[in-house]
Design a protein around this motif. Structure first.
Motif, PDB file in Angstrom:
ATOM      1  N   ALA A 124     -48.589  -7.179   9.420  1.00 37.74           N
ATOM      2  CA  ALA A 124     -47.998  -6.144   9.455  1.00 37.74           C
ATOM      3  C   ALA A 124     -48.953  -4.944   9.990  1.00 37.74           C
ATOM      4  O   ALA A 124     -48.368  -4.068  10.885  1.00 37.74           O
ATOM      5  N   GLU A 125     -50.045  -5.092   9.547  1.00 40.28           N
ATOM      6  CA  GLU A 125     -51.078  -4.104  10.249  1.00 40.28           C
ATOM      7  C   GLU A 125     -51.207  -4.330  11.579  1.00 40.28           C
ATOM      8  O   GLU A 125     -51.347  -3.112  12.323  1.00 40.28           O
TER       9      GLU A 125
ATOM     10  N   ARG B  46     -42.511  -5.395   3.204  1.00 37.65           N
ATOM     11  CA  ARG B  46     -41.493  -6.181   2.974  1.00 37.65           C
ATOM     12  C   ARG B  46     -40.120  -5.912   4.042  1.00 37.65           C
ATOM     13  O   ARG B  46     -39.439  -6.408   4.240  1.00 37.65           O
ATOM     14  N   ARG B  47     -39.903  -4.417   4.093  1.00 36.28           N
ATOM     15  CA  ARG B  47     -38.809  -4.205   5.312  1.00 36.28           C
ATOM     16  C   ARG B  47     -39.037  -4.932   6.401  1.00 36.28           C
ATOM     17  O   ARG B  47     -38.158  -5.277   7.193  1.00 36.28           O
ATOM     18  N   LEU B  48     -40.391  -5.032   7.061  1.00 37.96           N
ATOM     19  CA  LEU B  48     -40.704  -5.638   8.108  1.00 37.96           C
ATOM     20  C   LEU B  48     -40.167  -6.655   8.402  1.00 37.96           C
ATOM     21  O   LEU B  48     -39.544  -7.445   9.423  1.00 37.96           O
ATOM     22  N   PHE B  49     -40.431  -7.545   7.306  1.00 39.28           N
ATOM     23  CA  PHE B  49     -40.235  -9.028   7.283  1.00 39.28           C
ATOM     24  C   PHE B  49     -38.829  -9.189   6.681  1.00 39.28           C
ATOM     25  O   PHE B  49     -38.396 -10.276   6.318  1.00 39.28           O
ATOM     26  N   LYS B  50     -37.984  -8.164   6.305  1.00 38.05           N
ATOM     27  CA  LYS B  50     -36.719  -8.307   5.520  1.00 38.05           C
ATOM     28  C   LYS B  50     -36.752  -8.903   4.460  1.00 38.05           C
ATOM     29  O   LYS B  50     -35.809  -9.819   4.359  1.00 38.05           O
ATOM     30  N   LEU B  51     -37.497  -8.662   3.701  1.00 37.14           N
ATOM     31  CA  LEU B  51     -37.710  -9.396   2.153  1.00 37.14           C
ATOM     32  C   LEU B  51     -37.077  -8.323   1.166  1.00 37.14           C
ATOM     33  O   LEU B  51     -37.332  -7.288   1.174  1.00 37.14           O
TER      34      LEU B  51
ATOM     35  N   LEU C  54     -47.209  -6.978  -1.671  1.00 37.70           N
ATOM     36  CA  LEU C  54     -46.603  -6.468  -0.516  1.00 37.70           C
ATOM     37  C   LEU C  54     -46.198  -5.071  -0.580  1.00 37.70           C
ATOM     38  O   LEU C  54     -45.578  -4.912  -1.670  1.00 37.70           O
ATOM     39  N   THR C  55     -46.372  -4.369   0.336  1.00 44.17           N
ATOM     40  CA  THR C  55     -46.063  -2.750   0.359  1.00 44.17           C
ATOM     41  C   THR C  55     -44.463  -2.871   0.602  1.00 44.17           C
ATOM     42  O   THR C  55     -43.813  -3.893   1.314  1.00 44.17           O
ATOM     43  N   PRO C  56     -43.694  -1.586   0.397  1.00 40.52           N
ATOM     44  CA  PRO C  56     -42.251  -1.541   0.783  1.00 40.52           C
ATOM     45  C   PRO C  56     -42.108  -1.757   2.310  1.00 40.52           C
ATOM     46  O   PRO C  56     -41.394  -2.620   2.609  1.00 40.52           O
TER      47      PRO C  56
ATOM     48  N   ASP D 269     -29.365  -7.768 -19.177  1.00 44.69           N
ATOM     49  CA  ASP D 269     -28.601  -7.813 -18.132  1.00 44.69           C
ATOM     50  C   ASP D 269     -28.793  -8.750 -17.077  1.00 44.69           C
ATOM     51  O   ASP D 269     -28.781  -8.396 -15.802  1.00 44.69           O
ATOM     52  N   ASP D 270     -29.514  -9.888 -17.262  1.00 48.34           N
ATOM     53  CA  ASP D 270     -30.039 -10.717 -16.293  1.00 48.34           C
ATOM     54  C   ASP D 270     -29.178 -11.619 -15.870  1.00 48.34           C
ATOM     55  O   ASP D 270     -29.530 -12.349 -14.643  1.00 48.34           O
ATOM     56  N   ALA D 271     -27.965 -11.734 -16.179  1.00 51.27           N
ATOM     57  CA  ALA D 271     -26.932 -12.729 -15.645  1.00 51.27           C
ATOM     58  C   ALA D 271     -27.549 -14.291 -15.710  1.00 51.27           C
ATOM     59  O   ALA D 271     -26.970 -14.960 -14.961  1.00 51.27           O
ATOM     60  N   GLY D 272     -28.470 -14.331 -16.655  1.00 48.97           N
ATOM     61  CA  GLY D 272     -28.832 -15.792 -16.810  1.00 48.97           C
ATOM     62  C   GLY D 272     -30.199 -15.930 -16.014  1.00 48.97           C
ATOM     63  O   GLY D 272     -30.571 -17.262 -16.023  1.00 48.97           O
ATOM     64  N   ILE D 273     -30.518 -15.214 -15.070  1.00 53.17           N
ATOM     65  CA  ILE D 273     -31.604 -15.465 -14.041  1.00 53.17           C
ATOM     66  C   ILE D 273     -32.913 -14.841 -15.033  1.00 53.17           C
ATOM     67  O   ILE D 273     -32.861 -13.652 -15.301  1.00 53.17           O
ATOM     68  N   ASP D 274     -33.764 -15.662 -15.017  1.00 56.25           N
ATOM     69  CA  ASP D 274     -35.134 -15.195 -15.263  1.00 56.25           C
ATOM     70  C   ASP D 274     -36.159 -14.799 -14.285  1.00 56.25           C
ATOM     71  O   ASP D 274     -37.101 -13.944 -14.574  1.00 56.25           O
ATOM     72  N   LEU D 275     -36.405 -15.370 -13.261  1.00 57.77           N
ATOM     73  CA  LEU D 275     -37.192 -15.069 -12.225  1.00 57.77           C
ATOM     74  C   LEU D 275     -36.405 -14.962 -10.728  1.00 57.77           C
ATOM     75  O   LEU D 275     -35.536 -15.799 -10.613  1.00 57.77           O
ATOM     76  N   VAL D 276     -36.732 -13.934 -10.015  1.00 61.31           N
ATOM     77  CA  VAL D 276     -36.387 -13.961  -8.649  1.00 61.31           C
ATOM     78  C   VAL D 276     -37.162 -13.733  -7.436  1.00 61.31           C
ATOM     79  O   VAL D 276     -38.401 -13.292  -8.110  1.00 61.31           O
ATOM     80  N   GLY D 277     -37.153 -14.297  -6.526  1.00 58.66           N
ATOM     81  CA  GLY D 277     -38.201 -13.873  -5.528  1.00 58.66           C
ATOM     82  C   GLY D 277     -37.954 -14.845  -4.103  1.00 58.66           C
ATOM     83  O   GLY D 277     -36.670 -15.027  -3.789  1.00 58.66           O
ATOM     84  N   THR D 278     -38.983 -14.959  -3.340  1.00 60.31           N
ATOM     85  CA  THR D 278     -38.638 -15.631  -2.097  1.00 60.31           C
ATOM     86  C   THR D 278     -39.869 -16.735  -1.916  1.00 60.31           C
ATOM     87  O   THR D 278     -40.756 -16.808  -2.545  1.00 60.31           O
ATOM     88  N   TRP D 279     -39.457 -17.772  -1.125  1.00 61.86           N
ATOM     89  CA  TRP D 279     -40.375 -18.717  -0.984  1.00 61.86           C
ATOM     90  C   TRP D 279     -40.872 -18.889   0.579  1.00 61.86           C
ATOM     91  O   TRP D 279     -39.920 -19.173   1.520  1.00 61.86           O
ATOM     92  N   HIS D 280     -41.922 -18.753   0.664  1.00 57.56           N
ATOM     93  CA  HIS D 280     -42.681 -18.612   2.095  1.00 57.56           C
ATOM     94  C   HIS D 280     -43.317 -20.246   2.564  1.00 57.56           C
ATOM     95  O   HIS D 280     -44.505 -20.216   2.754  1.00 57.56           O
ATOM     96  N   LEU D 281     -42.219 -20.914   2.658  1.00 64.53           N
ATOM     97  CA  LEU D 281     -42.942 -22.336   3.171  1.00 64.53           C
ATOM     98  C   LEU D 281     -43.356 -22.130   4.451  1.00 64.53           C
ATOM     99  O   LEU D 281     -42.860 -21.243   5.298  1.00 64.53           O
ATOM    100  N   PRO D 282     -44.338 -23.208   5.016  1.00 74.08           N
ATOM    101  CA  PRO D 282     -44.532 -23.076   6.503  1.00 74.08           C
ATOM    102  C   PRO D 282     -43.462 -23.125   7.582  1.00 74.08           C
ATOM    103  O   PRO D 282     -42.499 -23.802   7.115  1.00 74.08           O
ATOM    104  N   GLU D 283     -43.709 -22.353   8.474  1.00 79.26           N
ATOM    105  CA  GLU D 283     -42.471 -22.134   9.428  1.00 79.26           C
ATOM    106  C   GLU D 283     -41.475 -21.085   8.759  1.00 79.26           C
ATOM    107  O   GLU D 283     -40.587 -21.170   9.371  1.00 79.26           O
ATOM    108  N   ARG D 284     -41.529 -20.811   7.657  1.00 74.04           N
ATOM    109  CA  ARG D 284     -40.572 -19.909   7.083  1.00 74.04           C
ATOM    110  C   ARG D 284     -41.405 -18.779   6.360  1.00 74.04           C
ATOM    111  O   ARG D 284     -40.852 -17.972   5.609  1.00 74.04           O
ATOM    112  N   GLU D 285     -42.475 -18.204   6.649  1.00 71.75           N
ATOM    113  CA  GLU D 285     -43.457 -17.436   6.060  1.00 71.75           C
ATOM    114  C   GLU D 285     -43.038 -16.029   6.243  1.00 71.75           C
ATOM    115  O   GLU D 285     -43.024 -15.191   5.294  1.00 71.75           O
ATOM    116  N   ARG D 286     -42.308 -15.949   7.547  1.00 75.80           N
ATOM    117  CA  ARG D 286     -41.948 -14.291   7.665  1.00 75.80           C
ATOM    118  C   ARG D 286     -40.434 -13.908   7.366  1.00 75.80           C
ATOM    119  O   ARG D 286     -39.937 -13.825   6.127  1.00 75.80           O
TER     120      ARG D 286
END
Length: 324
Positions: free
Chosen positions: A261-262, A40-45, A35-37, A105-122
């Motif tokens: 987005a397009e 990401r901004r459009l969908f508030k990611l 995803l482009t910046p 400096d990961d504060a114990g976190i290995d991966l971060v991200g977003t979960w785009h389940l149906p009804e929550r894709e955007r």
């Protein structure tokens, strides 16, 4: 009363399906349709933090790097990093868009991200914090407390009431771990993912269920591949489903978000460069009433407001000759 949804190969609450010639699909690279910046901004990611390494960003590039550097496959760094990328790749199948941030400096976190389940894709995608425990030793309830501690140390963009924590390990959750998950006031998941990327167990607590995850289920599927057809052997795998249907994988979600987005930009009747798309968002957020600008993707924008946005954009672009 504490609730813990337990789903693994021995659970009795499964749906069972048999499919011939079924092949598990994994994305070969997380940057396949990144995803482009602007998108990401459009969908508030939220934008992920900088990666801990510039030499690799997925399993394929890490294996090349490890071979070039003669990194022992039994070393802690190789085993841990390999497992983190394997988890990242596996969970893309279930619409999790993850980035590796593990490091000093990961504060114990290995991966971060977003979960785009149906009804929550955007705009309603869940935020996700992942800890990978690629350990041979038995895991105790203390690891649940460690995961709870990451919520207060999460990167900017992940400190929300729509953030879930996920513990991933190649070992089954012990009774102590399950009890700690059930008692937790945080929305937590446990996933058993083997070192080859096979999902074997998934469970989550009541707090996670409260985030609208009622339709999330687990199925055991018995499959026969082309190679196994002659021998008659059957493979068993665990898959996450949503309301009885397969969850679109992250490649599909990224394509859908990019296309949306397009179309959103095209709806303004403009042919804009990437920087100008950002200026359009700035103008919309500055000019439109808050109840509309807060949900640009879903809101119907009145013609009068659209005209005001376009005027503000034109004025802004006229001040920046570099865009012309």
């Amino acid at each position: 009363m504490c609730l813990l949804r337990l789903h693994h190969g021995l659970a009795a609450r499964y749906s069972f399906k048999s499919r011939a010639h079924f092949h598990r699909y994994f994305s070969s690279s997380r940057v396949y349709n990144e995803l482009t910046p602007f998108t990401r901004r459009l969908f508030k990611l939220p934008s992920p933090p900088s990666p801990p390494s510039q030499q690799h960003n997925d399993l394929t590039t890490f294996l090349s790097y490890a071979e070039h550097e003669s990194l022992p496959v039994t070393s802690t760094v190789h085993v841990g990093t390999h497992y983190e990328y394997t988890v990242l790749q596996t969970l893309r199948r279930y619409a999790l868009n993850l980035n590796r941030i593990g490091g000093r400096d990961d504060a114990g976190i290995d991966l971060v991200g977003t979960w785009h389940l149906p009804e929550r894709e955007r705009e309603r995608a869940l935020r996700v914090l992942v800890q990978c425990k690629s350990l041979k030793a038995k895991l105790g309830p203390n690891i649940v407390r460690e995961l709870e501690g990451t919520f207060n140390q999460a990167p900017v963009g992940w400190r929300t009431d729509q953030t879930v924590g996920v513990l991933v390990s190649p070992r089954e959750a012990t009774k102590g771990v399950r009890d700690a998950l059930a008692r937790s006031a945080y929305p937590l998941f446990w996933m058993l993912i083997e070192r080859d990327g096979t999902l074997k167990q998934a469970l989550w607590n009541a707090r996670a269920e409260e985030l609208g995850l009622g339709p999330l289920r687990v199925e055991t599927r018995y499959t026969t591949s082309t190679e196994d057809a002659e021998s008659g052997s059957v493979s068993k795998e665990v898959v996450l489903t949503w309301d009885g249907s397969d969850i679109p994988d992250m490649d599909q979600v990224e394509q859908s978000l990019t296309e949306f987005a397009e179309k959103w930009v095209a709806s303004w009747g403009l042919d804009l460069t990437e920087p100008q798309k950002g200026e359009l968002l700035d103008a919309a957020e500055r000019v439109l009433p808050h109840d509309i600008s807060a949900q640009l993707v879903e809101s119907a924008i009145p013609d009068a407001d659209r005209t005001r946005v376009l005027q503000a954009l034109q004025e802004r672009l006229q001040q920046q000759p570099a865009f012309e």
